[in-house]
Design an enzyme around this catalytic site. Structure first.
Site, mmCIF file in Angstrom:
data_model
loop_
_atom_site.group_PDB
_atom_site.id
_atom_site.type_symbol
_atom_site.label_atom_id
_atom_site.label_comp_id
_atom_site.label_asym_id
_atom_site.label_seq_id
_atom_site.Cartn_x
_atom_site.Cartn_y
_atom_site.Cartn_z
ATOM 1 N N CYS A 21 3.047 -6.553 5.232
ATOM 2 C CA CYS A 21 3.445 -8.185 5.586
ATOM 3 C C CYS A 21 3.547 -8.608 7.101
ATOM 4 O O CYS A 21 3.138 -9.698 7.264
ATOM 5 C CB CYS A 21 4.653 -8.439 4.889
ATOM 6 S SG CYS A 21 5.890 -7.135 5.597
ATOM 7 N N GLU A 61 12.423 -10.536 1.339
ATOM 8 C CA GLU A 61 11.507 -10.172 2.241
ATOM 9 C C GLU A 61 10.244 -10.329 1.492
ATOM 10 O O GLU A 61 9.693 -9.851 0.584
ATOM 11 C CB GLU A 61 11.482 -8.619 2.725
ATOM 12 C CG GLU A 61 13.000 -8.452 3.156
ATOM 13 C CD GLU A 61 12.924 -8.569 4.670
ATOM 14 O OE1 GLU A 61 11.885 -9.355 5.094
ATOM 15 O OE2 GLU A 61 14.010 -8.464 5.307
ATOM 16 N N GLU A 81 -2.642 -14.353 2.671
ATOM 17 C CA GLU A 81 -2.401 -13.183 3.118
ATOM 18 C C GLU A 81 -3.813 -12.422 2.779
ATOM 19 O O GLU A 81 -3.870 -12.081 1.705
ATOM 20 C CB GLU A 81 -1.198 -12.186 2.435
ATOM 21 C CG GLU A 81 0.129 -12.451 3.200
ATOM 22 C CD GLU A 81 1.268 -11.596 2.505
ATOM 23 O OE1 GLU A 81 1.533 -11.590 1.228
ATOM 24 O OE2 GLU A 81 1.635 -10.812 3.269
ATOM 25 N N LYS A 111 13.956 -0.740 -8.740
ATOM 26 C CA LYS A 111 12.887 -0.801 -9.501
ATOM 27 C C LYS A 111 11.350 -0.879 -8.479
ATOM 28 O O LYS A 111 10.975 -1.957 -8.029
ATOM 29 C CB LYS A 111 12.816 -2.400 -10.274
ATOM 30 C CG LYS A 111 12.130 -2.320 -11.715
ATOM 31 C CD LYS A 111 10.580 -2.290 -11.297
ATOM 32 C CE LYS A 111 9.911 -3.436 -10.418
ATOM 33 N NZ LYS A 111 8.543 -3.038 -10.174
#
Ligand code: NAP
Length: 464
Positions: A271, A237, A368, A161
């Site tokens: 990331c 992750e 982030e 997906k």
């Protein structure tokens, strides 16, 4: 293939905000149909000799390499990243197929004697079964191959997906895999605008035995809770908040090069992106000045333009978040040495930005950034550096520059992260175990560890 509802959704070009294509919008019925296909294809694929599975992956590596230019163009078109970054991603993504083509024939087990001498302990490895793979938009090819490669090598079948911002690359990868010889039903791609619903529907299906997710910690937590219902094996992750430490004894030329790579690969939408720069006070002014010079010289423009070094961010939400984080830091007393203002006009652009004087409790150091912004904080001494680096709920990667190797290794051991770049601004490598600790995730991708995530150990107590 059409969705059972007949619905479609648009894919936008981040450089203009205009639609470039539309794809079928999969719903819950399509998700279950994809699981049906994966479950039906499972036994034959698991029984396919490892060498044959490996050769199919090797062929997919070769096809991706042959078509690198077209794939890079597609990635850049739907994600916005500069073509140089997109080309780098295609190479990186293809390498996962090559690596796991080689790993397919290295699925081992072991045989020992029970300590009491009563029997032998025979351990074999078997594919976990049907896997649901959920990927983000920031590396639309590499996050897919990093999961599909080991799953297929292990003998699993999958439903992928992809992120709804970037489904085109995933569909192109599926076509390449089919051409490489992957049998029907082994790899199923399900673009969808109702990601929450379709992934939940698949996790409720008892035939699904594995979830491998790459994305935000926020969504990862939701999926871990859902996976718990059927006790589904998970690899997660998740987000990062990488510190980038520069000690006064570092080679500053190397530290600047490393900082540019760690911050600006993918325009900061990684990331692994350096999110917090901690620079020892004695070299902080020089480091900030030189980093700002390099950042301000970067060419910003549409990702598909060959001259561009920094493309637009992926969508309006992302650029608005970056803008808000920078505004918050500036209002709290930070200074922008370069950048710091969102430009007017179409597209989701944000300029390369360096901030100094950032307060230790600023939101920009907690969240982030996912954009081309480098906030710099000064420190004095090793102890403070480690304390600042570890002051986060995340633990994906850390970077550190020092001329003293003993200090480098000592600090690397103390840093709470799954990966450390020691005098290096890039850690990603298909041959190495990639992954985080704390709220950055569970499990590893790449290396031999990445293959084990798709295998169950079966123990047979045996007498002969
Ligand atoms: P995201 O919002 O968490 O989305 C990731 C994927 O999950 C997308 O396919 C998304 O689909 C889907 N999704 C969203 N909500 C869901 C739900 N309720 N149930 C099931 N699936 C759902 O993350 P993102 O913004 O795409 O990606 C950026 C994040 O990924 C960052 O936090 C980054 O650090 C992380 N990341 C981590 C790694 C790593 O290896 N640790 C690598 C790359 C990125 P839609 O697109 O339809 O929303």
């Amino acid at each position: 293939m059409a969705a059972s509802s007949g619905n479609r959704f648009d894919v936008l070009d981040p450089a203009t905000g205009e639609a470039v294509a539309s794809v079928a919008d999969g719903g819950e019925a399509d998700a279950i149909a994809a699981v049906d296909a994966a479950a039906a294809a499972g036994p034959a694929w698991a029984a396919t000799p490892p060498r044959v599975r490996g050769e199919v992956l090797r062929k997919a590596f070769e096809l991706m390499t042959e078509r690198a230019a077209a794939l890079a163009e597609l990635i850049s078109r739907e994600n916005g990243k500069a073509l140089t970054d997109a080309k780098g991603e295609v190479t990186y993504a293809a390498e996962f197929f090559r690596w796991f083509a080689e790993e397919a024939v290295r699925i081992d087990g072991n045989l020992t004697s029970a300590p009491g001498g009563t029997n032998r302990i025979l351990v074999t490895r078997q594919p976990v079964g049907v896997c649901v793979l959920v990927t983000p938009w920031n590396f639309p090819a590499a996050m897919a191959t990093r999961k599909i490669g080991p799953a297929l090598a292990a003998g699993c079948t999958v439903v992928l997906k992809p992120a709804s911002d970037t489904p085109l690359t995933a569909l192109a990868m599926a076509a390449i895999l089919a051409e490489a010889g992957v049998p029907e039903g082994v790899v199923n791609v399900l673009p969808s605008r109702s990601s929450g619903k379709v992934v939940s529907a698949m996790l409720r299906d008892a035939r699904v035995r594995k979830l491998s997710f790459t994305g935000s910690t926020e969504v990862g937590r939701i999926l871990l809770a859902q996976a718990a219902e059927n006790v589904v094996n998970t690899s997660m992750e998740l987000g990062g908040n990488a510190p980038f430490l520069v000690f006064a004894d570092a080679d500053l030329d190397a530290a600047i090069e490393g900082a540019m790579l760690a911050k600006m690969r993918n325009g900061g939408e990684a990331c692994t992106a350096a999110n917090r720069f901690f620079v020892e006070a004695a070299v902080a002014d020089e480091f900030s000045r030189r980093l700002a010079q390099r950042m301000s010289a970067l060419v910003v423009g549409p990702g598909t333009d060959e001259k561009t070094q920094v493309g637009p961010l992926v969508n309006e939400d992302t650029v608005a978040k970056v803008d808000a984080l920078v505004k918050g830091a500036l209002e709290a007393g930070a200074s922008a040495v370069t950048g710091g203002t969102r430009p007017d006009g179409p597209g989701f652009y944000y300029p390369p930005t360096v901030l100094t004087g950032v307060g230790a409790d600023a939101a920009i150091l907690r969240e982030e950034i996912f954009g081309p912004v480098a906030p710099i904080v000064t420190f004095t001494g090793e102890e403070e550096a480690v304390r600042l680096a570890n002051d986060t709920e995340y633990g994906l990667v850390a970077y550190l520059y020092t001329g003293d190797l003993a200090r480098g290794l000592r600090v690397s051991e103390k840093i709470e992260a799954g990966m450390v770049g020691l005098n290096r601004g890039l850690v990603s490598d298909p041959a190495a175990p990639f992954g985080g600790v704390k709220q950055s995730g569970i499990g590893r991708e790449g290396g031999h560890e990445g293959l084990l995530e798709y295998l169950e150990s079966k123990y047979i107590a045996v007498n002969w």
